[in-house]
Design an enzyme around this catalytic site. Structure first.
Site, PDB file in Angstrom:
ATOM      1  N   GLU A 272      34.485  46.451  40.811  1.00  0.00           N
ATOM      2  CA  GLU A 272      33.879  47.216  41.897  1.00  0.00           C
ATOM      3  C   GLU A 272      32.446  46.755  42.152  1.00  0.00           C
ATOM      4  O   GLU A 272      31.874  46.013  41.341  1.00  0.00           O
ATOM      5  CB  GLU A 272      33.905  48.706  41.518  1.00  0.00           C
ATOM      6  CG  GLU A 272      35.297  49.233  41.188  1.00  0.00           C
ATOM      7  CD  GLU A 272      36.240  49.305  42.397  1.00  0.00           C
ATOM      8  OE1 GLU A 272      36.267  48.358  43.205  1.00  0.00           O
ATOM      9  OE2 GLU A 272      36.953  50.306  42.515  1.00  0.00           O
TER      10      GLU A 272
ATOM     11  N   HIS B 180      36.392  44.352  46.357  1.00  0.00           N
ATOM     12  CA  HIS B 180      36.737  44.010  44.967  1.00  0.00           C
ATOM     13  C   HIS B 180      37.901  43.028  44.857  1.00  0.00           C
ATOM     14  O   HIS B 180      38.750  42.937  45.729  1.00  0.00           O
ATOM     15  CB  HIS B 180      37.016  45.268  44.128  1.00  0.00           C
ATOM     16  CG  HIS B 180      38.276  46.011  44.470  1.00  0.00           C
ATOM     17  ND1 HIS B 180      38.427  47.358  44.255  1.00  0.00           N
ATOM     18  CD2 HIS B 180      39.479  45.607  45.004  1.00  0.00           C
ATOM     19  CE1 HIS B 180      39.639  47.736  44.625  1.00  0.00           C
ATOM     20  NE2 HIS B 180      40.293  46.695  45.080  1.00  0.00           N
TER      21      HIS B 180
ATOM     22  N   ASP C  96      45.605  43.906  36.758  1.00  0.00           N
ATOM     23  CA  ASP C  96      44.999  45.180  36.361  1.00  0.00           C
ATOM     24  C   ASP C  96      46.024  46.293  36.170  1.00  0.00           C
ATOM     25  O   ASP C  96      47.195  46.153  36.534  1.00  0.00           O
ATOM     26  CB  ASP C  96      43.943  45.601  37.392  1.00  0.00           C
ATOM     27  CG  ASP C  96      44.421  45.386  38.833  1.00  0.00           C
ATOM     28  OD1 ASP C  96      45.631  45.259  39.047  1.00  0.00           O
ATOM     29  OD2 ASP C  96      43.565  45.346  39.723  1.00  0.00           O
TER      30      ASP C  96
ATOM     31  N   ASP D 185      36.281  47.736  49.400  1.00  0.00           N
ATOM     32  CA  ASP D 185      34.884  47.582  48.985  1.00  0.00           C
ATOM     33  C   ASP D 185      34.601  46.146  48.514  1.00  0.00           C
ATOM     34  O   ASP D 185      33.577  45.887  47.900  1.00  0.00           O
ATOM     35  CB  ASP D 185      34.535  48.593  47.881  1.00  0.00           C
ATOM     36  CG  ASP D 185      35.355  48.401  46.617  1.00  0.00           C
ATOM     37  OD1 ASP D 185      36.163  47.436  46.545  1.00  0.00           O
ATOM     38  OD2 ASP D 185      35.190  49.205  45.671  1.00  0.00           O
TER      39      ASP D 185
END
Ligand code: F6R
Length: 271
Positions: A148, A143, A66, A141
């Site tokens: 997400e 991910h 990413d 979270d």
């Protein structure tokens, strides 16, 4: 799923680097998927050491997971200003090993055509023959990449908005130290999708620290859900290794079982 628990971050990193190093040695023309973040830094330091001791990356093709939208590598700009993942990879790994520049792929956060870029990135991974070994961390979270909560578990490379938790985690880990104001952080990223990651032939997930303990337990032992996108690991059909330090593993209900399996595999030479 092989769940490997090591005493601390250093030992976890040693183990993870060993997995990657052996992979490169056995398959010099391999395609590695790589991650950024605080967790892989120790692994990369060890890979650099292995390279100095002879590990050859000259035939390796690399694809990063990413990149933030709005940033990209510019080595003339000081690090405080350029918090791109491209720069991170350059500083933490690529400039220290002999991977060829033309074999490095990192999503282009400065692209004028993000959607077109995402399709191109998917095609480029296919053209390279697919990812042989994908390294992933896990976000607070849950991910993988920047997929997400609520992202499809079949997603492909796409643009994603960062969740409030990711913004906060990444601000604390990187931007704050660099003196960048919180509202100046990028709020969007290009990320490989969960479907893209699951297409890899092998996955190595790493996590460290007590802050990750809850989310690691949800990922490995909780329900498969788009609220914890890394829980897709439970549906993965390829070879998967999860390397944790004791703190990150501390909330796993079946921890003793995983430790037992690792010992058995060692004993029977199946490791
Ligand atoms: C980084 C990435 C992220 C991180 C995750 C954990 O390329 O894709 O998913 O792996 O946010 O980050 P750290 O290691 O900083 O806790």
């Amino acid at each position: 799923m092989d769940i490997i628990v090591r005493e601390n971050y250093e030992e976890m990193s040693e183990y993870a680097a060993g997995v990657i190093g052996r992979f490169v040695r056995n398959k010099p023309y391999c395609v590695l998927g790589l991650a950024t973040g605080s967790t892989p830094i120790g692994t990369y330091r060890r890979l650099i050491k292995m390279h100095r001791e002879g590990l050859d990356f000259s035939k390796v093709v690399a694809f990063n997971l990413d990149e933030y939208i709005g940033v990209g590598i510019n080595l003339d700009v000081p690090y405080e200003v350029d918090q791109s993942y491209a720069r991170f990879m350059h500083e933490e790994l690529f400039s220290h090993i002999n991977v060829k520049k033309e074999n490095i792929h990192i999503p282009d956060g400065l692209t004028k055509d993000p959607a077109g870029f995402c399709s191109w990135y998917e095609e480029e991974i296919k053209r390279a023959g697919g990812i042989d070994l994908q390294l992933v961390g896990i976000g607070g979270d849950g991910h993988w990449g920047f997929n997400e909560p609520g992202s499809s578990l079949a997603s492909r490379t796409s643009i994603q908005a960062l969740s409030p938790q990711t913004l906060s985690d990444n601000y604390e880990s990187f931007y704050k130290k660099a003196g960048v104001e919180r509202d100046k952080m990028p709020h969007f990223a290009i990320t490989m999708g969960i479907g893209t990651i699951l297409d890899s032939k092998n996955i190595l997930m790493i996590a460290s620290g007590v802050n990750k303990a809850d989310v690691v337990a949800k990922c490995i032992e909780g329900p498969v859900t788009s609220q914890i996108t890394s829980s897709a690991i439970q549906l993965y059909a390829g070879g998967v290794t999860v390397a944790l330090d004791k703190a990150a593993a501390s909330k796993l209900q079946n921890l003793q079982h995983y430790i037992h399996i690792e010992r058995l595999k060692e004993e029977y030479g199946m490791g």
